[in-house]
Design an enzyme around this catalytic site. Structure first.
Site, PDB file in Angstrom:
ATOM      1  N   ARG A  52      13.396  -0.809  -3.022  1.00  0.00           N
ATOM      2  CA  ARG A  52      12.021  -1.164  -2.635  1.00  0.00           C
ATOM      3  C   ARG A  52      11.978  -1.684  -1.201  1.00  0.00           C
ATOM      4  NH1 ARG A  52      10.161  -5.715  -3.737  1.00  0.00           N
ATOM      5  NH2 ARG A  52      10.935  -5.915  -5.872  1.00  0.00           N
ATOM      6  N   TYR A 104     -12.837   9.969   4.941  1.00  0.00           N
ATOM      7  CA  TYR A 104     -12.270  10.302   3.624  1.00  0.00           C
ATOM      8  C   TYR A 104     -12.849   9.343   2.593  1.00  0.00           C
ATOM      9  CZ  TYR A 104      -8.766  10.901  -0.029  1.00  0.00           C
ATOM     10  OH  TYR A 104      -8.137  11.118  -1.233  1.00  0.00           O
ATOM     11  N   ASP A 175      -6.831   8.107  11.568  1.00  0.00           N
ATOM     12  CA  ASP A 175      -6.306   8.974  10.514  1.00  0.00           C
ATOM     13  C   ASP A 175      -6.163  10.372  11.127  1.00  0.00           C
ATOM     14  OD1 ASP A 175      -5.969  10.690   8.327  1.00  0.00           O
ATOM     15  OD2 ASP A 175      -7.190   9.437   7.000  1.00  0.00           O
ATOM     16  N   LYS A 200      -0.573  16.240   2.860  1.00  0.00           N
ATOM     17  CA  LYS A 200      -1.292  17.406   3.356  1.00  0.00           C
ATOM     18  C   LYS A 200      -0.381  18.268   4.241  1.00  0.00           C
ATOM     19  CE  LYS A 200      -4.523  15.263   1.088  1.00  0.00           C
ATOM     20  NZ  LYS A 200      -5.485  14.374   1.719  1.00  0.00           N
TER      21      LYS A 200
HETATM   22  C1  LIG Z   1      -6.011  13.085   1.423  1.00  0.00           C
HETATM   23  C2  LIG Z   1      -6.423  12.203   2.532  1.00  0.00           C
HETATM   24  C3  LIG Z   1      -6.132  10.836   2.522  1.00  0.00           C
HETATM   25  C4  LIG Z   1      -5.458  10.162   1.350  1.00  0.00           C
HETATM   26  O1  LIG Z   1      -4.121  10.518   1.226  1.00  0.00           O
HETATM   27  P1  LIG Z   1      -3.328  10.489  -0.175  1.00  0.00           P
HETATM   28  O2  LIG Z   1      -1.978  10.993   0.195  1.00  0.00           O
HETATM   29  O3  LIG Z   1      -4.080  11.393  -1.112  1.00  0.00           O
HETATM   30  O4  LIG Z   1      -3.328   9.078  -0.653  1.00  0.00           O
HETATM   31  C5  LIG Z   1      -6.502  10.098   3.623  1.00  0.00           C
HETATM   32  N1  LIG Z   1      -7.132  10.648   4.673  1.00  0.00           N
HETATM   33  C6  LIG Z   1      -7.441  11.956   4.720  1.00  0.00           C
HETATM   34  C7  LIG Z   1      -8.139  12.503   5.914  1.00  0.00           C
HETATM   35  C8  LIG Z   1      -7.100  12.784   3.654  1.00  0.00           C
HETATM   36  O5  LIG Z   1      -7.417  14.087   3.698  1.00  0.00           O
END
Ligand SMILES: *Cc1c(COP(=O)(O)O)cnc(C)c1O
Length: 379
Positions: A52, A104, A175, A200
């Site tokens: 962890r 998001y 982000d 992603k």
């Molecule tokens: C999917 C997504 C997230 C969240 O990510 P997870 O891996 O699903 O927790 C945050 N920001 C954007 C732009 C996303 O497409």
């Protein structure tokens, strides 16, 4: 705060960063260590102790992603949301956060939770409206930016709003999930922190859920690592291995997916069954000029509103055979969904908006399936 920019091109960094030392008989790839605990006796020092708190399997991925984003520190976490919450960790009680109204949806959900529990003021802005963003930054603590936004593909003037945040002492987080570090490098544009849903494009094969934070700031990196340990928001070694494997081909995948997306957007813009298409590559797109200034490529997410509204949008999703109806994005396979099927999606997102995540298949096959589905919806 400063670091030597890599002299290598991103495509080379993606392949080479985070490799083990080049020694005779050594592995080319980092070994995956599956151990929850490490041999340890007496007063613990800097050595690995318990997974962890840290494992050698995280570091190669963190090194490679930090190199691609041009940051000093990468920190991998158990999901994109864990990364976002770790990065936002410093929002004080009754603090003020500025966020795109079309960020998001789960990011917005988390901020609403902070509002309820800690009296945080959430200022939802049109991130493409620079004057509105700068005004909202007055007296704010944190800017949680997204550009292009998910799912509306609005493009922020990142250099201007990030400079505005810095001038006002507002901590800025971007982000960068949609653009990837190959399309845009927010730290170079003035951000304090970059966050990713590694789920992603970075991992890229729709087989892991993972997140990451990249920053130049030693204190922020230490705080995010402490958050990860305290909250147990850690990544499994196998997931990180898969993410690094995916990252090696990121330039190839992104190049193909982006080219496919731009070509499909161009054809969709001329299709009689299409009411609106959004992709920053289109010269007619409201975000095009800005994106061309601050991005090196336009991404592979396309917004599509068919003629005929909600029913027509659902008919397209029902009619596709090659495209996969599914949430998430950034995998090798093309997916699509109507975002407002989620009751939690922002009410200002049009009900008939389809979000297309364009993959790396042959563009003619993708077009044949999509245009047939659009025509089908017309009957
Ligand atoms: C999917 C997504 C997230 C969240 O990510 P997870 O891996 O699903 O927790 C945050 N920001 C954007 C732009 C996303 O497409």
């Amino acid at each position: 705060m400063t670091h030597d920019p890599s002299p290598l091109a991103p495509a080379t960094v993606a392949v080479t960063a985070g490799r083990p030392p080049r020694v005779q008989g050594g592995p080319v790839n980092p070994p995956v260590v599956l151990s929850s605990t490490y041999v340890s006796q007496g007063v613990p020092g800097d050595e690995l102790l318990y997974t962890r708190g840290g494992t050698e399997t995280w570091e190669p991925f963190e090194t490679a992603l930090a190199a691609l984003e041009g940051g000093a520190h990468g920190v991998v976490l158990g999901s994109g949301m864990a990364a976002i919450i770790a990065a936002l960790g410093d929002v004080p009680p009754a603090g003020v956060v500025v966020v795109p109204r079309h960020a998001y949806q789960v990011t917005l959900g988390y901020l609403d939770d902070l509002a309820r529990r800690h009296g945080v003021e959430v200022r939802r802005v049109d991130i493409a409206d620079t004057e509105q963003v700068l005004a909202a930054l007055d007296g704010a603590d944190v800017l949680m930016a997204e550009s292009p936004t998910n799912p509306m593909l609005e493009v922020a003037d990142l250099p201007t709003i990030l400079a505005g945040a810095r001038q006002r002492g507002v901590f800025s987080v971007v982000d960068n999930t949609f653009a990837t570090p190959l399309g845009q490098r927010p730290l170079d544009l003035g951000a304090d922190v970059v966050v990713h849903s590694v789920t992603k494009y970075l991992a890229g094969h729709s087989d892991v859920v993972l997140g990451a934070v990249v920053t130049d700031d030693d204190d922020v990196a230490a705080r995010v690592r402490a958050y990860r340990t305290l909250h147990g928001a850690i990544a499994g070694p196998m997931e990180v291995f898969l993410a690094l494997r995916g990252l090696r081909t990121l330039p190839l995948r992104v190049e193909r997916a982006n080219a496919n997306a731009a070509e499909l957007a161009r054809r969709l813009a001329e299709h009689p069954r299409v009411a609106e298409v959004r992709h920053p590559s289109l010269p007619t797109d409201p975000g095009h000029a800005r994106a061309a200034r601050q991005m090196t490529s336009f991404g592979a997410i396309v917004g599509l509103r068919p003629v005929g509204g909600l029913a027509a949008a659902d008919a397209v999703v029902d009619a596709v055979r090659l495209w996969v109806p599914a949430t998430s994005l950034g995998g090798v396979e093309s997916t699509l969904e109507r975002r407002r099927r989620f009751t939690t999606e922002s009410p200002t997102v049009p009900e008939d908006l389809l979000r297309l995540s364009v993959g790396v298949e042959d563009v003619e096959d993708l077009w044949a399936d999509l245009s047939r589905a659009l025509d089908h919806g017309a009957r």
